[in-house]
Enzyme design. Structure first.
Site, PDB file in Angstrom:
ATOM      1  CE  LYS A  98      39.598  59.253 -51.393  1.00 32.24           C
ATOM      2  NZ  LYS A  98      40.403  58.742 -50.717  1.00 32.24           N
TER       3      LYS A  98
ATOM      4  CE  LYS B 185      41.023  51.447 -47.229  1.00 32.55           C
ATOM      5  NZ  LYS B 185      42.306  51.234 -46.467  1.00 32.55           N
TER       6      LYS B 185
ATOM      7  CE  LYS C 192      46.059  54.880 -54.277  1.00 33.49           C
ATOM      8  NZ  LYS C 192      47.243  54.462 -53.383  1.00 33.49           N
TER       9      LYS C 192
HETATM   10  P1  ADP Z   1      43.571  56.432 -52.601  1.00 35.95           P
HETATM   11  O1  ADP Z   1      42.071  56.698 -51.873  1.00 35.95           O
HETATM   12  O2  ADP Z   1      43.657  56.776 -53.942  1.00 35.95           O
HETATM   13  O3  ADP Z   1      43.668  54.984 -52.064  1.00 35.95           O
HETATM   14  P2  ADP Z   1      45.365  56.812 -50.239  1.00 35.95           P
HETATM   15  O4  ADP Z   1      44.566  56.209 -49.547  1.00 35.95           O
HETATM   16  O5  ADP Z   1      46.586  55.925 -50.828  1.00 35.95           O
HETATM   17  O6  ADP Z   1      44.691  56.871 -51.928  1.00 35.95           O
HETATM   18  O7  ADP Z   1      45.841  58.170 -49.876  1.00 35.95           O
HETATM   19  C1  ADP Z   1      46.979  58.648 -49.898  1.00 35.95           C
HETATM   20  C2  ADP Z   1      47.163  59.986 -49.465  1.00 35.95           C
HETATM   21  O8  ADP Z   1      46.643  60.912 -50.466  1.00 35.95           O
HETATM   22  C3  ADP Z   1      46.147  60.128 -48.141  1.00 35.95           C
HETATM   23  O9  ADP Z   1      46.541  61.365 -47.371  1.00 35.95           O
HETATM   24  C4  ADP Z   1      44.992  60.777 -48.839  1.00 35.95           C
HETATM   25  O10 ADP Z   1      44.223  61.442 -47.697  1.00 35.95           O
HETATM   26  C5  ADP Z   1      45.428  61.683 -49.947  1.00 35.95           C
HETATM   27  N1  ADP Z   1      44.223  61.766 -50.858  1.00 35.95           N
HETATM   28  C6  ADP Z   1      43.891  60.496 -51.649  1.00 35.95           C
HETATM   29  N2  ADP Z   1      42.863  60.744 -52.257  1.00 35.95           N
HETATM   30  C7  ADP Z   1      42.504  62.049 -52.272  1.00 35.95           C
HETATM   31  C8  ADP Z   1      41.876  62.889 -52.957  1.00 35.95           C
HETATM   32  N3  ADP Z   1      41.047  62.671 -53.472  1.00 35.95           N
HETATM   33  N4  ADP Z   1      41.784  64.518 -52.366  1.00 35.95           N
HETATM   34  C9  ADP Z   1      42.869  64.851 -51.627  1.00 35.95           C
HETATM   35  N5  ADP Z   1      43.694  63.872 -50.887  1.00 35.95           N
HETATM   36  C10 ADP Z   1      43.621  62.653 -51.274  1.00 35.95           C
END
Ligand code: ADP
Ligand code: TRP
Length: 321
Positions: A189, A110, A192
């Site tokens: 992956k 991050k 956001k």
């Molecule tokens: P981001 O990476 O977009 O900030 P978050 O960290 O808020 O997403 O993730 C919220 C939930 O969604 C978590 O359980 C995370 O593991 C899942 N998640 C986020 N991105 C993915 C992805 N590309 N594939 C599968 N699960 C995901």
């Protein structure tokens, strides 16, 4: 089975969030004791605008409700409405080895992406462990990126139990092989923070623009292509039926897969899947007070559980005199 998972209200929720976590949670409503919450305290590590955090929290709640989460069949609340979680975070942090925290890769990732290196960002996994342990969660459905955080929560729980006697349930991660990592527009992956997402509630031209922006290679239509390394294929397979995917796979392997057409097919499938939820979300956001009431009621129920665990923890460590 007691199942818990949370999501940050730090941006527009995307199809990675949906398949990685939200869909699993919603599908477990009937069969499990379900805890679903919006982790606004975690989001403070990256969102510094008051309005963005407050509206993001309401929107994330509306997303879950619109997608079918029934607040009468689960406990659904906002993390900061149960202050016990902060107290538990402190207690846990006093027995978390620095080495365990220093090994966490999400902090370094991050910071590399430009998020300010605060102490809160560093200790993020301890707050997450407190979330999980406070409700004595047995299973935690998440995407693969959260696996290390789950391991930290397990390590902390075991350490606490060893030092102070059996107190916490040791949680298990629930990471589905099929949806562990949904790729984004660029094949990394979907996240956001990479600006490579397809938001669940995007519509019309904006949605089309995102879908058409899925990166593909320059192989001519008639040439064979490898489906397994193609991010368009890897997104499509979450939307198309197995029969249609078998046909598409055949086109990739034997030639004839036209990326442009497949993207338009994906666009239709996304619209079919989420169009009803989009309408429900608009209705819900017309009445934010109703959403707040649902969340407050959920927080009361969550807090009933939280105070029981916290009382036991205080007793175990000597904060009760
Ligand atoms: P981001 O990476 O977009 O900030 P978050 O960290 O808020 O997403 O993730 C919220 C939930 O969604 C978590 O359980 C995370 O593991 C899942 N998640 C986020 N991105 C993915 C992805 N590309 N594939 C599968 N699960 C995901
Ligand atoms: N760290 C998780 C994420 O970024 C969100 C989260 C906070 C969480 N507390 C949790 C997930 C407890 C599962 C259980 O996605």
């Amino acid at each position: 089975m007691r199942i818990l998972s949370g999501i940050q209200p730090s941006g527009k929720l995307h199809i990675g969030n949906y398949f990685g976590m939200m869909q699993t949670m919603i599908s477990r409503m009937e069969s499990s004791e379900l805890y679903v919450f919006i982790v606004d305290l975690h989001a403070l590590t990256s969102v510094r605008e008051r309005e963005k955090l407050a509206t993001g929290t309401l929107e994330a709640a509306a997303d879950f409700l619109a997608l079918g989460l029934d607040p009468d069949k689960c406990i659904f609340w906002v993390q900061s409405d149960v202050p016990e979680v902060c107290e538990l975070t402190w207690v846990l942090s006093t027995l978390t080895p620095m080495g365990l925290m220093e090994r966490c890769h999400s902090y370094k990732d991050k910071v590399a992406k430009g998020i300010i290196a605060s102490h809160g960002l560093f200790s993020y996994p301890i707050l997450m462990a407190a979330d999980i342990l406070l409700y004595q969660s047995e299973q935690v459905p998440v995407g693969k990126d959260q696996k290390q955080h789950l391991e930290v929560a397990r390590d902390i729980a075991q350490k606490f139990n060893n030092e102070y006697g059996e107190t916490f349930v040791i949680p298990e991660p629930a990471i589905s092989e099929k949806t562990a990592t949904i790729p984004g527009l660029d094949g990394q992956k979907m996240s956001k923070s990479y600006d490579n997402t397809i938001p669940i509630f995007l519509e019309g031209k904006q949605l089309k623009k995102r879908v058409m922006a899925i990166e593909t290679d320059a192989t001519p239509v008639e040439d064979p292509k490898d489906p397994d390394t193609c991010n368009l294929y890897n997104i499509l397979r979450h939307f198309a039926t197995p029969e249609r995917m078998a046909e598409i796979r055949d086109l990739y392997v034997n030639g004839g897969a036209a990326y442009g057409y497949l993207k338009l097919e994906l666009l239709d499938l996304i619209n079919d899947k989420f169009s009803a939820a989009r309408e429900r979300k608009k209705e819900l956001l017309n009445d934010p007070e109703m959403i707040r009431q649902i969340l407050r009621k959920g927080a009361e129920k969550a807090r009933e559980k939280a105070v029981v665990t916290m009382d036991l923890v205080r007793d175990r460590v000597g904060l009760k005199y």
